[in-house]
Design an enzyme around this catalytic site. Sequence first.
Site, PDB file in Angstrom:
ATOM      1  CG  PHE A  59      -1.891  -1.143   1.169  1.00 58.79           C
ATOM      2  CD1 PHE A  59      -2.958  -1.131   0.296  1.00 58.79           C
ATOM      3  CD2 PHE A  59      -1.693  -2.256   1.967  1.00 58.79           C
ATOM      4  CE1 PHE A  59      -3.828  -2.196   0.224  1.00 58.79           C
ATOM      5  CE2 PHE A  59      -2.558  -3.325   1.905  1.00 58.79           C
ATOM      6  CZ  PHE A  59      -3.625  -3.300   1.029  1.00 58.79           C
ATOM      7  CG  HIS A  86      -6.712  -5.575   7.850  1.00 57.14           C
ATOM      8  ND1 HIS A  86      -5.585  -4.947   7.386  1.00 57.14           N
ATOM      9  CD2 HIS A  86      -6.827  -5.194   9.149  1.00 57.14           C
ATOM     10  CE1 HIS A  86      -5.042  -4.225   8.360  1.00 57.14           C
ATOM     11  NE2 HIS A  86      -5.768  -4.364   9.442  1.00 57.14           N
ATOM     12  CB  CYS A 135     -30.237  -9.652   4.891  1.00 64.94           C
ATOM     13  SG  CYS A 135     -29.318 -10.468   3.580  1.00 64.94           S
TER      14      CYS A 135
HETATM   15 ZN   LIG Z   1     -29.079  -9.206   1.718  1.00 63.32          ZN
END
Ligand SMILES: [Zn+2]
Length: 248
Positions: free
Chosen positions: A34, A119, A130
Amino acid sequence: MDTLDHIAELLRKASYAVALTGAGISTASGIPDFRSPDTGLWTKVDPMKAASIDAFLEDPIQFWSFYRHRLGSLDSAEPNAAHYALAKMEQSGHLKALVTQNIDRLHRRAGSTTIAEVHGSIETGVCLSCGRRYPHSHMVEALADPEGVPYCECGRVLKPGVIFFGEALPQDEYALAVSWAQRADVMLVAGSSLAVWPVAGLPDITMRSGGKLVILTASETPFDSRAAIRDQRPLEEILPRLAALLDA
Ligand SMILES: [Zn+2]
């Protein structure tokens, strides 16, 4: 005596050695880290656009227009000799567990099994409405269409199971990492610059419990002066030699 002989000796005596790896172990697999000047991923792409939870929430379809390339390049990468060496050291009993900041699945693909991916990883896609999780193959199938993005059956666009800037770490994985760090009598840091919190706190936990720190990261780290052993040579070169020494 080479530093590798000293590390091998430490690991032979250790009853609970733990590895902590970061982006530096995957660069030899062609995955950019990174922060390295010039080649680091964030010198080319703005992390707040490419890997922040805000960018995803604001426009998930736009987000996937970048991330589809990232996922594609991660999928085409192969584990390198350093990943295989750590897997071998786990199989021979010299390493008990591995904590990684990497999301690339390369440790698993190399054969390591006791892993905390602090991570997250690209192994799954997750629905923020959901909570359903989908396998990697579900994302790949949706992305095979150049215009396609992966959806949950509830209708929401899936987020990769990777922890983005602005998101909390997965608590179960991090709690596991902390418990291993407390128990570790040796922590082998490989390819992490120990710059990102709270992972950067793990070496401190090990040292406060009386454990020793071995740092095998090319770049400097804030813990260098407190490390029992420091070696900055390429991991894909020294880790296989270390695994071979332990086997002998
Ligand atoms: Zn969903």
